[in-house]
Design a protein around this motif. Structure first.
Motif, PDB file in Angstrom:
ATOM      1  N   PRO A   1       0.789  -1.239   0.000  1.00 21.73           N
ATOM      2  CA  PRO A   1       0.000   0.000   0.000  1.00 21.73           C
ATOM      3  C   PRO A   1       0.816   1.282   0.000  1.00 21.73           C
ATOM      4  O   PRO A   1       0.375   2.302  -0.511  1.00 21.73           O
ATOM      5  CB  PRO A   1      -0.819  -0.117   1.300  1.00 21.73           C
ATOM      6  N   ALA A   2       2.017   1.247   0.565  1.00 18.91           N
ATOM      7  CA  ALA A   2       2.862   2.448   0.621  1.00 18.91           C
ATOM      8  C   ALA A   2       3.988   2.407  -0.406  1.00 18.91           C
ATOM      9  O   ALA A   2       4.960   3.156  -0.296  1.00 18.91           O
ATOM     10  CB  ALA A   2       3.437   2.613   2.029  1.00 18.91           C
ATOM     11  N   GLY A   3       3.853   1.553  -1.411  1.00 19.74           N
ATOM     12  CA  GLY A   3       4.921   1.376  -2.387  1.00 19.74           C
ATOM     13  C   GLY A   3       5.294   2.640  -3.134  1.00 19.74           C
ATOM     14  O   GLY A   3       6.466   2.868  -3.446  1.00 19.74           O
ATOM     15  N   GLU A   4       4.308   3.488  -3.421  1.00 21.10           N
ATOM     16  CA  GLU A   4       4.587   4.734  -4.140  1.00 21.10           C
ATOM     17  C   GLU A   4       5.554   5.611  -3.347  1.00 21.10           C
ATOM     18  O   GLU A   4       6.456   6.235  -3.907  1.00 21.10           O
ATOM     19  CB  GLU A   4       3.280   5.485  -4.379  1.00 21.10           C
ATOM     20  N   TYR A   5       5.370   5.644  -2.029  1.00 20.58           N
ATOM     21  CA  TYR A   5       6.234   6.473  -1.186  1.00 20.58           C
ATOM     22  C   TYR A   5       7.644   5.900  -1.097  1.00 20.58           C
ATOM     23  O   TYR A   5       8.643   6.620  -1.159  1.00 20.58           O
ATOM     24  CB  TYR A   5       5.674   6.585   0.235  1.00 20.58           C
ATOM     25  N   GLY A   6       7.714   4.582  -0.911  1.00 18.78           N
ATOM     26  CA  GLY A   6       9.018   3.949  -0.739  1.00 18.78           C
ATOM     27  C   GLY A   6       9.880   4.042  -1.978  1.00 18.78           C
ATOM     28  O   GLY A   6      11.102   4.223  -1.889  1.00 18.78           O
ATOM     29  N   GLN A   7       9.266   3.918  -3.133  1.00 19.03           N
ATOM     30  CA  GLN A   7      10.026   4.053  -4.378  1.00 19.03           C
ATOM     31  C   GLN A   7      10.602   5.455  -4.509  1.00 19.03           C
ATOM     32  O   GLN A   7      11.770   5.632  -4.885  1.00 19.03           O
ATOM     33  CB  GLN A   7       9.129   3.727  -5.569  1.00 19.03           C
ATOM     34  N   ALA A   8       9.793   6.464  -4.187  1.00 18.11           N
ATOM     35  CA  ALA A   8      10.290   7.845  -4.229  1.00 18.11           C
ATOM     36  C   ALA A   8      11.377   8.058  -3.180  1.00 18.11           C
ATOM     37  O   ALA A   8      12.402   8.703  -3.448  1.00 18.11           O
ATOM     38  CB  ALA A   8       9.140   8.825  -4.005  1.00 18.11           C
ATOM     39  N   GLY A   9      11.169   7.521  -1.991  1.00 15.36           N
ATOM     40  CA  GLY A   9      12.152   7.683  -0.925  1.00 15.36           C
ATOM     41  C   GLY A   9      13.492   7.073  -1.266  1.00 15.36           C
ATOM     42  O   GLY A   9      14.550   7.682  -1.039  1.00 15.36           O
ATOM     43  N   ALA A  10      13.469   5.872  -1.824  1.00 17.36           N
ATOM     44  CA  ALA A  10      14.724   5.200  -2.175  1.00 17.36           C
ATOM     45  C   ALA A  10      15.482   5.984  -3.238  1.00 17.36           C
ATOM     46  O   ALA A  10      16.710   6.155  -3.151  1.00 17.36           O
ATOM     47  CB  ALA A  10      14.428   3.781  -2.672  1.00 17.36           C
ATOM     48  N   LYS A  11      14.771   6.480  -4.235  1.00 20.79           N
ATOM     49  CA  LYS A  11      15.425   7.267  -5.289  1.00 20.79           C
ATOM     50  C   LYS A  11      16.010   8.562  -4.735  1.00 20.79           C
ATOM     51  O   LYS A  11      17.078   9.016  -5.165  1.00 20.79           O
ATOM     52  CB  LYS A  11      14.429   7.568  -6.410  1.00 20.79           C
ATOM     53  N   SER A  12      15.329   9.162  -3.783  1.00 19.26           N
ATOM     54  CA  SER A  12      15.820  10.407  -3.199  1.00 19.26           C
ATOM     55  C   SER A  12      17.127  10.189  -2.444  1.00 19.26           C
ATOM     56  O   SER A  12      18.057  10.995  -2.540  1.00 19.26           O
ATOM     57  CB  SER A  12      14.763  11.000  -2.263  1.00 19.26           C
TER      58      SER A  12
ATOM     59  N   TYR B   1      15.201  16.479  -9.546  1.00 17.09           N
ATOM     60  CA  TYR B   1      14.790  15.163  -9.052  1.00 17.09           C
ATOM     61  C   TYR B   1      14.099  14.314 -10.118  1.00 17.09           C
ATOM     62  O   TYR B   1      14.368  13.121 -10.250  1.00 17.09           O
ATOM     63  CB  TYR B   1      13.887  15.320  -7.832  1.00 17.09           C
ATOM     64  N   LYS B   2      13.188  14.901 -10.877  1.00 22.03           N
ATOM     65  CA  LYS B   2      12.442  14.081 -11.840  1.00 22.03           C
ATOM     66  C   LYS B   2      13.354  13.516 -12.908  1.00 22.03           C
ATOM     67  O   LYS B   2      13.187  12.366 -13.335  1.00 22.03           O
ATOM     68  CB  LYS B   2      11.314  14.894 -12.474  1.00 22.03           C
ATOM     69  N   GLU B   3      14.323  14.285 -13.346  1.00 17.98           N
ATOM     70  CA  GLU B   3      15.265  13.778 -14.345  1.00 17.98           C
ATOM     71  C   GLU B   3      16.048  12.589 -13.798  1.00 17.98           C
ATOM     72  O   GLU B   3      16.321  11.616 -14.504  1.00 17.98           O
ATOM     73  CB  GLU B   3      16.234  14.885 -14.766  1.00 17.98           C
ATOM     74  N   PHE B   4      16.395  12.658 -12.512  1.00 20.74           N
ATOM     75  CA  PHE B   4      17.150  11.562 -11.894  1.00 20.74           C
ATOM     76  C   PHE B   4      16.277  10.328 -11.668  1.00 20.74           C
ATOM     77  O   PHE B   4      16.706   9.199 -11.900  1.00 20.74           O
ATOM     78  CB  PHE B   4      17.737  12.028 -10.560  1.00 20.74           C
ATOM     79  N   SER B   5      15.050  10.545 -11.221  1.00 20.36           N
ATOM     80  CA  SER B   5      14.237   9.436 -10.721  1.00 20.36           C
ATOM     81  C   SER B   5      13.060   9.032 -11.609  1.00 20.36           C
ATOM     82  O   SER B   5      12.564   7.907 -11.495  1.00 20.36           O
ATOM     83  CB  SER B   5      13.674   9.807  -9.346  1.00 20.36           C
ATOM     84  N   GLY B   6      12.579   9.973 -12.429  1.00 22.12           N
ATOM     85  CA  GLY B   6      11.348   9.722 -13.165  1.00 22.12           C
ATOM     86  C   GLY B   6      10.102   9.902 -12.323  1.00 22.12           C
ATOM     87  O   GLY B   6       8.992   9.583 -12.754  1.00 22.12           O
ATOM     88  N   ILE B   7      10.265  10.425 -11.105  1.00 25.04           N
ATOM     89  CA  ILE B   7       9.162  10.583 -10.157  1.00 25.04           C
ATOM     90  C   ILE B   7       8.933  12.062  -9.893  1.00 25.04           C
ATOM     91  O   ILE B   7       9.875  12.848  -9.834  1.00 25.04           O
ATOM     92  CB  ILE B   7       9.487   9.850  -8.827  1.00 25.04           C
ATOM     93  N   ASP B   8       7.690  12.434  -9.722  1.00 27.53           N
ATOM     94  CA  ASP B   8       7.351  13.833  -9.447  1.00 27.53           C
ATOM     95  C   ASP B   8       7.956  14.256  -8.109  1.00 27.53           C
ATOM     96  O   ASP B   8       7.772  13.574  -7.091  1.00 27.53           O
ATOM     97  CB  ASP B   8       5.829  13.975  -9.385  1.00 27.53           C
TER      98      ASP B   8
END
Length: 418
Positions: free
Chosen positions: A39-50, A296-303
């Motif tokens: 359920p929190a996968g969206e957050y964890g993916q962004a967190g790891a990339k950050s 950040y978006k260029e690095f991660s692909g995430i907003d």
């Protein structure tokens, strides 16, 4: 003999060069336990990339005494028991000096109580906001090794209550996830909301990953509230919101920070969320904020607006700079974290050039003050930060800032409620 000395002398530069190359190739591994799925996968993916981006920037600036910061990332699957197993391996087998994670409190808490506290390994959570984490510190159960780069729900609940009153929510139903985060968030909100004159007509917990939330929605709608306060995660929250709408519930919502999510909006439908409001731990913009938003978006692909993204970069930056101060002695990492945000230090911001400046100051024995993406922070004795809150509204399918509540305003409200 002369020939032997000559050979050694001739070989010495090559031996030294080889030694330097080996030093430059060394790695310092930091453990990440993130909610990459569930359920929190969206957050964890962004967190790891950050965190990876912060480490990249520090490595590009020269690294830690010639060594590179790298991550050993494990997926908690948004489940505490899996997180504990992952953290145990990272601490006991990999001997990592720091754990960054989890994102949600129901993951961070068991890691802390079952693994990091007893091992006295520093744990930094980018987004776990449960007041229980503070209470454990007050009770002496954390060994002082827990930090977080998000404000406690004890503060967010007050901000959300004031925002609800200001937006005309006089009578609310509350549906919340049945874990430490959800229970505490709903409790803090209720206390503040009722003190400000609001009425809670129902408070209904739910368990994650249910096939249906019809009974919870029915219970919430029983006394005709003029809105729903939904404390959830994007996946379950979207299902609950759709059920609420399909059963004829009024289309007025108050949402917690984690619902600031494009996936939630897309899944529910922007046309049903024209009166949806929310609160998030805010930022006090610095040059770091501009740097992160731009890159950040260029690095991660995430907003970069993902609620876990900005503070996860700061968690990675603070950990990386703390390791530059403490060296390879993990017992000194805790004290080093406080030194990274020394109020008397030279201001340092995000990015390669700024980190190069920080690393040189550290080598020279001079203090630094990292002023991050979320703004300048300081940690209290329990690893908590204070900061402003962002008030937001969904407009045409986009989360837009609707205002801000300062730290002093929240604290003043808290004082009035005692």
């Amino acid at each position: 003999m002369k020939m032997t000395i000559l050979r050694l002398t001739t070989a010495l530069p090559f031996l030294l060069a080889s030694g330097i190359a080996q030093a430059a190739d060394c790695d310092i591994t930091v453990g990440l336990v993130m909610e990459l799925t569930g359920p929190a996968g969206e957050y964890g993916q962004a967190g790891a990339k950050s965190v990876e981006m912060a480490f990249r920037d520090i490595n590009d600036a020269g690294g830690i005494n010639g060594c590179h910061l790298v991550t050993d990332t494990r997926d908690s699957q948004s489940q505490g028991n899996i997180a504990v197993d992952a953290a145990t391996q990272l601490v006991q087998v990999k001997k990592v000096p720091v754990i960054i994670g989890g994102i949600i409190s129901s993951v961070s808490l068991p890691i802390l109580t079952s693994v990091t506290s007893s091992a006295k390994v520093v744990q930094v959570s980018p987004a776990s906001s449960s007041p229980t984490l503070t209470q454990l510190g007050r009770e002496g159960k954390t060994n002082g090794i827990f930090f977080r780069t998000i404000t406690s729900d004890a503060l967010q609940g007050v901000a959300a209550a004031k925002y609800a009153i200001d937006k005309g929510f006089k009578k609310l139903a509350v549906i919340h996830i049945n874990n430490d985060f959800g229970v505490n968030m709903a409790g803090e909100f209720t206390r503040a909301y009722e003190a400000l004159g609001g009425k809670i007509v129902s408070k209904t917990p739910y368990n994650e990953k249910q096939s249906s939330y019809a009974s919870e929605v029915t219970a919430g709608m029983a006394d005709a509230p003029d809105g729903l306060y939904l404390v959830s995660t994007p996946v379950d929250g979207a299902t609950i919101a759709r059920t609420w709408i399909s059963q004829g519930g009024v289309q007025k919502f108050l949402l917690n920070d984690g619902m600031n999510s494009p996936d939630f909006i897309d899944s529910v439908g922007a046309e049903y969320l024209n009166e949806a409001y929310g609160t998030s731990s805010g930022t006090s913009p610095t040059p770091s904020t501009e740097y992160f938003t731009k890159n950040y978006k260029e690095f991660s692909g995430i907003d970069p607006a993902n609620p876990a993204a900005d503070r996860s970069y700061d968690a990675g930056a603070i950990v990386g700079l703390a390791l530059a101060i403490s060296g390879d002695d993990r017992t000194k990492v805790r004290d080093a974290i406080y030194k990274v945000v020394d109020p008397n230090g030279t201001p340092i911001h995000a990015g390669k050039e700024e980190f190069a400046k920080a690393l040189q100051l550290i080598k020279d024995g001079k203090p630094i003050r990292y002023e991050g993406v979320i703004g300048p922070v300081s940690f209290d004795e329990y690893g908590d930060i204070t900061g402003p809150f962002r008030l937001w509204k969904i407009v045409d399918g986009m989360v837009t800032t609707d205002g801000e509540m300062s730290t002093s305003e929240v604290q003043e409200l808290q004082a009035r409620m005692r």
